[in-house]
Scaffold this active site. Structure first.
Site, PDB file in Angstrom:
ATOM      1  N   GLU A 179      30.535  26.257  33.947  1.00 62.60           N
ATOM      2  CA  GLU A 179      31.218  25.001  33.587  1.00 62.60           C
ATOM      3  C   GLU A 179      31.195  24.004  34.739  1.00 62.60           C
ATOM      4  O   GLU A 179      31.023  22.805  34.536  1.00 62.60           O
ATOM      5  CB  GLU A 179      32.657  25.316  33.155  1.00 62.60           C
ATOM      6  CG  GLU A 179      32.687  26.084  31.834  1.00 62.60           C
ATOM      7  CD  GLU A 179      34.068  26.610  31.487  1.00 62.60           C
ATOM      8  OE1 GLU A 179      34.681  27.278  32.345  1.00 62.60           O
ATOM      9  OE2 GLU A 179      34.540  26.340  30.377  1.00 62.60           O
TER      10      GLU A 179
ATOM     11  N   ALA B   4      36.211  31.811  36.796  1.00 63.57           N
ATOM     12  CA  ALA B   4      37.592  31.762  37.271  1.00 63.57           C
ATOM     13  C   ALA B   4      37.964  33.140  37.819  1.00 63.57           C
ATOM     14  O   ALA B   4      37.413  34.164  37.395  1.00 63.57           O
ATOM     15  CB  ALA B   4      38.515  31.369  36.132  1.00 63.57           C
TER      16      ALA B   4
ATOM     17  N   GLU C 227      33.353  34.808  28.738  1.00 63.61           N
ATOM     18  CA  GLU C 227      34.812  34.960  28.609  1.00 63.61           C
ATOM     19  C   GLU C 227      35.202  35.871  27.458  1.00 63.61           C
ATOM     20  O   GLU C 227      36.232  36.541  27.514  1.00 63.61           O
ATOM     21  CB  GLU C 227      35.479  33.589  28.429  1.00 63.61           C
ATOM     22  CG  GLU C 227      35.474  32.711  29.667  1.00 63.61           C
ATOM     23  CD  GLU C 227      34.230  31.851  29.818  1.00 63.61           C
ATOM     24  OE1 GLU C 227      33.224  32.093  29.112  1.00 63.61           O
ATOM     25  OE2 GLU C 227      34.259  30.931  30.663  1.00 63.61           O
TER      26      GLU C 227
ATOM     27  N   GLY D  81      33.636  29.785  34.409  1.00 64.75           N
ATOM     28  CA  GLY D  81      33.962  28.552  35.131  1.00 64.75           C
ATOM     29  C   GLY D  81      32.853  28.116  36.071  1.00 64.75           C
ATOM     30  O   GLY D  81      32.734  26.929  36.390  1.00 64.75           O
TER      31      GLY D  81
HETATM   32  N1  CO8 Z   1      37.109  36.985  39.384  1.00 62.92           N
HETATM   33  C1  CO8 Z   1      37.562  37.766  40.378  1.00 62.92           C
HETATM   34  N2  CO8 Z   1      36.800  38.663  41.029  1.00 62.92           N
HETATM   35  C2  CO8 Z   1      35.503  38.760  40.651  1.00 62.92           C
HETATM   36  C3  CO8 Z   1      34.970  37.970  39.622  1.00 62.92           C
HETATM   37  C4  CO8 Z   1      35.831  37.035  38.982  1.00 62.92           C
HETATM   38  N3  CO8 Z   1      35.402  36.194  38.021  1.00 62.92           N
HETATM   39  N4  CO8 Z   1      33.667  38.277  39.483  1.00 62.92           N
HETATM   40  C5  CO8 Z   1      33.407  39.237  40.383  1.00 62.92           C
HETATM   41  N5  CO8 Z   1      34.508  39.534  41.093  1.00 62.92           N
HETATM   42  C6  CO8 Z   1      34.645  40.517  42.157  1.00 62.92           C
HETATM   43  C7  CO8 Z   1      34.623  41.914  41.607  1.00 62.92           C
HETATM   44  O1  CO8 Z   1      35.892  42.286  41.114  1.00 62.92           O
HETATM   45  C8  CO8 Z   1      34.210  42.698  42.824  1.00 62.92           C
HETATM   46  O2  CO8 Z   1      35.321  42.842  43.674  1.00 62.92           O
HETATM   47  P1  CO8 Z   1      35.551  44.245  44.479  1.00 62.92           P
HETATM   48  O3  CO8 Z   1      34.359  44.370  45.379  1.00 62.92           O
HETATM   49  O4  CO8 Z   1      36.826  44.006  45.200  1.00 62.92           O
HETATM   50  O5  CO8 Z   1      35.602  45.316  43.434  1.00 62.92           O
HETATM   51  C9  CO8 Z   1      33.233  41.753  43.525  1.00 62.92           C
HETATM   52  O6  CO8 Z   1      33.534  40.444  43.024  1.00 62.92           O
HETATM   53  C10 CO8 Z   1      31.787  42.062  43.212  1.00 62.92           C
HETATM   54  O7  CO8 Z   1      31.635  42.075  41.804  1.00 62.92           O
HETATM   55  P2  CO8 Z   1      30.854  43.229  41.025  1.00 62.92           P
HETATM   56  O8  CO8 Z   1      31.030  44.540  41.721  1.00 62.92           O
HETATM   57  O9  CO8 Z   1      31.226  43.161  39.590  1.00 62.92           O
HETATM   58  O10 CO8 Z   1      29.349  42.737  41.262  1.00 62.92           O
HETATM   59  P3  CO8 Z   1      28.082  42.987  40.324  1.00 62.92           P
HETATM   60  O11 CO8 Z   1      26.904  42.498  41.103  1.00 62.92           O
HETATM   61  O12 CO8 Z   1      28.057  44.390  39.806  1.00 62.92           O
HETATM   62  O13 CO8 Z   1      28.306  42.031  39.046  1.00 62.92           O
HETATM   63  C11 CO8 Z   1      28.874  39.962  37.927  1.00 62.92           C
HETATM   64  C12 CO8 Z   1      28.285  40.638  39.195  1.00 62.92           C
HETATM   65  C13 CO8 Z   1      27.926  40.156  36.752  1.00 62.92           C
HETATM   66  C14 CO8 Z   1      28.991  38.478  38.246  1.00 62.92           C
HETATM   67  C15 CO8 Z   1      30.257  40.584  37.599  1.00 62.92           C
HETATM   68  O14 CO8 Z   1      31.057  40.548  38.769  1.00 62.92           O
HETATM   69  C16 CO8 Z   1      31.013  39.870  36.514  1.00 62.92           C
HETATM   70  O15 CO8 Z   1      30.713  40.047  35.348  1.00 62.92           O
HETATM   71  N6  CO8 Z   1      32.038  39.039  36.881  1.00 62.92           N
HETATM   72  C17 CO8 Z   1      32.926  38.419  35.931  1.00 62.92           C
HETATM   73  C18 CO8 Z   1      32.231  37.298  35.199  1.00 62.92           C
HETATM   74  C19 CO8 Z   1      33.184  36.655  34.210  1.00 62.92           C
HETATM   75  O16 CO8 Z   1      33.693  37.272  33.299  1.00 62.92           O
HETATM   76  N7  CO8 Z   1      33.422  35.334  34.389  1.00 62.92           N
HETATM   77  C20 CO8 Z   1      34.287  34.578  33.522  1.00 62.92           C
HETATM   78  C21 CO8 Z   1      35.685  34.536  34.080  1.00 62.92           C
HETATM   79  S1  CO8 Z   1      36.811  33.661  33.022  1.00 62.92           S
HETATM   80  C22 CO8 Z   1      36.409  32.033  33.231  1.00 62.92           C
HETATM   81  O17 CO8 Z   1      35.696  31.638  34.109  1.00 62.92           O
HETATM   82  C23 CO8 Z   1      36.960  31.049  32.240  1.00 62.92           C
HETATM   83  C24 CO8 Z   1      37.870  30.056  32.871  1.00 62.92           C
HETATM   84  C25 CO8 Z   1      38.751  29.488  31.869  1.00 62.92           C
HETATM   85  C26 CO8 Z   1      39.859  30.408  31.565  1.00 62.92           C
HETATM   86  C27 CO8 Z   1      40.877  29.683  30.790  1.00 62.92           C
HETATM   87  C28 CO8 Z   1      42.061  30.567  30.525  1.00 62.92           C
HETATM   88  C29 CO8 Z   1      43.244  29.790  29.936  1.00 62.92           C
END
Ligand code: CO8
Length: 263
Positions: A117, A70, A137, A114
């Protein structure tokens, strides 16, 4: 590949024969899932469901990322009242769950939160050797919210699901294969091509028989064994009313290729 049925910024849909290929395309945000993506996905699935010429769908991302979960940027300021009153997730994330035709997730790179998922809502997951699955998460102070705590233990068992959800660690393609989350691991450079060949094969079979099969297998997760067996038996009986069942069996006896009409 034929001309796209629909292309927009974040969801791209194209048709190849009887297969609909849906691609998540938010390269600047690691294919993070927001309302635009999920609404686009819903529209694409609606379109494929309504098209009698489509027998199978494939959902994919890029080579680097299927979806990194997400959109954290979009969620960061959301409070309980907003999440609850707008029915965050349920309002538009679950169309995939109700899609009645076969759908394959072709996962390359990250499928996190997500994203994992979403893959698990598909009927099958094919992974490239580079695929990484996880429910991280916990690292951002929350928990899975689109079925991760429910589908992951059903796919890989409680111990591994707890391990993944509580540590936030990622699982590679081979571990995902051993655990039963994915059914095939394919080379990264041919993942999509090979998936589309398999999707075409599936789509060449009788669509109503496939739909009945999908509904019946999914019953295994929703009912006790005796109920599931009963449902299967009734579906088997019902399949005898299909033109395709007559054609399939006659073709076998006559030693020829069946000509399914999807009725
Ligand atoms: N959301 C928004 N932006 C993201 C996300 C994300 N999930 N993942 C990556 N990005 C963005 C980064 O912020 C970055 O943006 P910018 O260039 O503007 O700084 C760009 O994408 C590239 O990301 P990275 O620089 O981090 O790239 P890396 O290759 O170093 O890392 C990863 C890749 C490992 C995928 C890393 O980006 C990461 O860990 N992302 C987050 C993963 C995460 O935590 N996912 C779970 C999210 S929560 C969820 O899905 C649950 C949903 C249900 C929630 C219910 C709530 C009520």
């Amino acid at each position: 590949m034929s001309a796209p049925m629909r292309t927009d910024e974040v969801i791209q849909l194209e048709v190849q024969g009887r297969v609909g290929l849906i691609r998540i395309h938010r390269p600047d945000a690691m294919n993070a899932l927001n309302d635009a993506v999920m609404n686009g996905l819903r529209d694409a699935l609606d379109r494929l469901e309504a098209d009698a010429g489509i027998g199978c769908a494939v959902l994919t991302g890029s080579e680097k990322v299927f979806a990194a979960g997400a959109d954290i940027v979009a969620m960061q300021h959301m409070d309980f009242a907003e999440a609850y009153t707008t029915d965050f997730i349920t309002r538009n994330w679950e169309r995939l769950r109700t899609f009645r035709k076969p759908v394959i997730a072709a996962v390359s790179g990250f499928a996190l939160g997500g994203g994992c998922e979403l893959a698990m809502m598909c009927d099958m997951v094919f992974a490239s050797e580079t695929a990484r699955f996880g429910q991280p998460e916990i690292k951002i102070g929350t928990l899975p919210g689109a079925g991760g705590t429910q589908r992951l233990p059903r796919a890989v068992g409680k111990a591994l699901a707890m391990d993944l959800c509580m540590t936030g660690r990622l699982m590679d393609a081979q571990e995902a294969l051993r655990a039963g989350l994915v059914s095939r691991v394919l080379p990264a450079d041919s993942l999509l091509e090979e998936t589309l060949v398999i999707a075409q094969k599936i789509a060449s079979y009788s669509l109503p028989a496939l739909m009945m099969m999908k509904e019946t297998v999914n019953r295994a997760f929703e009912s006790p064994l005796s109920e599931g067996i009963w449902f299967e038996r009734r579906m088997l009986h019902a399949s005898f009313a299909l033109q395709d069942q007559k054609e399939g069996m006659h073709a076998f006896v006559e030693k020829r290729v069946p000509n399914f009409v999807h009725r």
